[in-house]
Design an enzyme around this catalytic site. Structure first.
Site, PDB file in Angstrom:
ATOM      1  N   CYS A  76      -5.666 -35.451 -24.585  1.00 40.20           N
ATOM      2  CA  CYS A  76      -5.183 -34.273 -24.891  1.00 40.20           C
ATOM      3  C   CYS A  76      -6.292 -33.649 -23.832  1.00 40.20           C
ATOM      4  O   CYS A  76      -7.226 -34.290 -22.979  1.00 40.20           O
ATOM      5  CB  CYS A  76      -5.397 -33.721 -26.095  1.00 40.20           C
ATOM      6  SG  CYS A  76      -6.961 -33.922 -27.157  1.00 40.20           S
ATOM      7  N   THR A  77      -6.565 -32.271 -23.952  1.00 38.99           N
ATOM      8  CA  THR A  77      -7.516 -31.388 -23.062  1.00 38.99           C
ATOM      9  C   THR A  77      -8.954 -32.028 -23.287  1.00 38.99           C
ATOM     10  O   THR A  77      -9.699 -32.206 -22.238  1.00 38.99           O
ATOM     11  CB  THR A  77      -7.491 -29.946 -23.486  1.00 38.99           C
ATOM     12  OG1 THR A  77      -6.095 -29.751 -23.379  1.00 38.99           O
ATOM     13  CG2 THR A  77      -8.249 -29.314 -22.530  1.00 38.99           C
TER      14      THR A  77
END
Length: 514
Positions: free
Chosen positions: A354-355
């Site tokens: 994810c980020t």
């Protein structure tokens, strides 16, 4: 506050007080550390007088630190009384000769606080098992004691450089047990206001998740405070803070709040805990795993799935090659997505990302709890840290962020296209209809033709709004969301990446997602 069952809890509490680097050094109402003060302290605390005095001196000197010029080998200088000191000896001599009274006051303050905390710690043996550090800190007037001393900086120094070029945005999270998240909330609000930071901070009993922007001086002081305060110093390190160009301008305001989860997955932390995540892989290790996955003759038949845990409008403008990108609008849909497509993950090795890593912590825990995967791995530090090491690696396109910038660019790849003419384009704009909260990819040529709404429905709403200004209320509804299933079902390993305009994330609901 992080809980502790150690038998040496009194020593731990003492360390919390004496090691914190941002005590208020301006308190003038305290008496000098004289014999009368010592008489008030118990025998064990008297022995700490020398240590407290040394700590007071060190704390005072630390507040005078300023960054050294880039051409200097040293990382820091010191500024005090309108004078600049370039070595420790000179600043120590100055403080010893010119600020003896302040050191005495601060020594008394530390000893008083230590005595108060240790006295309160005796109540741990009572039936209600109250936490003395919590009791000490929950008084509103004590919040200021946990803010950094910025008296050596002018307001202009803290505020200057808040723009996109000279400012900075911090992204971080920390999973740890906090016994009083509301006190942490009050402290974080005061801290960010003190440093002129804007952004979003989510706090829960399971930890803290934040993204804040301001001047580089302000963000540096913020990191120093977070790394030295007793709740987070044993869990956070400097590498946990991701930085990017930006500033206070990237956020319309400061929003700090207490929630059940520090990232909204929609499941109580008591059911799926951050304590049981997948195996963390460094960016280098993750890079090798992706390289191995992509080198296979037929990745679709592989026993490995590269899973993007983000929302579809994020993966649309940037993603790892060969990934499975769920067509979901919110992370709170992720558990239902896993449930609906569980057979897809049976006997698979799953590489999640994810980020910044936070969604993978509990997302991987949820997938592991299903008991169908061979192994579950997650990218430590997320895409953010991966791109710092491998800007031209296997991640292609931009990195979506939840602020006014919308995206960060680390390479020249464009993996998305204009929603109207299908020309390569990856810069989001809001739908031109004010009531719509969709993000749309429309290139300059199409914008010039007036194609600025996300769909025909919104284009029509915009036209009606222009002709009837009094009709200012429309339901947030358009073709973009109407044709997208809430929880998609995958027919194959490769999720179809959406080409339709994207809904803007609801900042009020999601807060910072990293």
């Amino acid at each position: 506050m992080p809980s502790s069952n150690s038998s040496d809890q009194e020593d731990d509490l003492e360390a919390c007080v004496l090691r914190f680097s941002d005590l208020d050094l301006k308190e003038t109402s305290l008496i000098n550390p004289s014999s009368s003060l010592k008489a008030e302290l118990d025998g064990s605390t008297k022995k700490k007088y020398s240590f407290a005095k040394k700590k007071a001196f060190a704390l005072f000197v630390k507040t005078k630190e300023v960054p050294a010029p880039l051409f200097e080998c040293k990382e820091k200088w010191w500024k005090c009384c309108q004078q600049l000191f370039m070595d420790q000896t000179s600043i120590h001599r100055h403080v010893a000769t010119q600020h003896a009274d302040e050191i005495c006051h601060q020594t008394a303050s530390i000893l008083k606080q230590l005595a108060m905390t240790l006295s309160a710690s005796k109540s741990l043996k009572s039936a209600d098992e109250r936490n003395p550090l919590k009791e000490y800190l929950t008084h509103d007037h004590e919040v200021s004691a946990w803010l950094p001393d910025v008296s050596c900086f002018s307001p202009d120094e803290l505020i200057s450089g808040q723009g996109g070029e000279d400012g900075e945005v911090l992204l971080y999270y920390c999973y740890c047990d906090l016994e009083d998240p509301r006190w942490i909330c009050a402290w974080q609000t005061a801290l960010c206001q003190h440093l002129h930071l804007t952004g979003k901070v989510r706090i829960a009993t399971e930890g803290i998740n934040g993204t804040v922007g301001g001047s580089k001086l302000a963000t540096r002081l913020y990191v120093e405070v977070m790394l030295s305060c007793p709740w987070f110093k044993d869990y956070l390190c400097k590498d946990d803070f991701k930085t990017s160009k930006g500033g206070a301008c990237c956020f319309p305001e400061l929003r700090v709040g207490v929630f059940e989860e520090i990232v909204p997955m929609g499941i109580s932390p008591n059911k799926i805990s951050y304590r049981t995540p997948g195996t963390h892989l460094s960016p280098g290790e993750f890079h090798k795993e992706v390289e191995k996955f992509l080198s296979q003759a037929n990745p679709e038949q592989s026993d490995t799935i590269l899973l993007d845990c983000r929302n579809f409008y994020e993966s649309k403008i940037g993603r790892f090659q060969g990934c499975l990108a769920p067509d979901i609008r919110k992370f709170s849909y992720f558990p239902s997505y896993i449930d609906k497509n569980l057979e897809l993950f049976r006997e698979k090795r799953v590489l999640m990302y994810c980020t910044g890593g936070i969604r993978c912590e509990r997302g991987s825990a949820y997938l592991k709890a299903k008991g169908v995967c061979k192994e579950v791995f997650q990218l430590k530090g997320g895409i953010h840290k991966y791109l710092e090491e491998f800007p031209d690696g296997f991640y292609k396109g931009k990195l979506f962020v939840f602020d006014e910038r919308y995206a960060l660019s680390y390479n020249s790849d464009i993996v998305s296209e204009c929603s109207y003419c299908e020309a390569p384009w990856d810069q989001y704009k809001l739908c031109s209809t004010p009531q719509c909260r969709q993000l749309v990819l429309t290139c300059p040529d199409c914008q010039g033709q007036g194609l600025t709404a996300c769909c025909v429905t919104c284009q029509d709403k915009g036209g009606r709004l222009a002709s009837s200004p009094t009709q200012n209320s429309f339901k947030e509804e358009c073709e973009c969301t109407a044709r997208r299933p809430r929880i998609p079902s995958e027919l194959s390993q490769q999720a179809r990446l959406p080409l339709s305009p994207e809904p803007r994330p609801d900042v009020g609901e999601s807060g910072p997602l990293v």
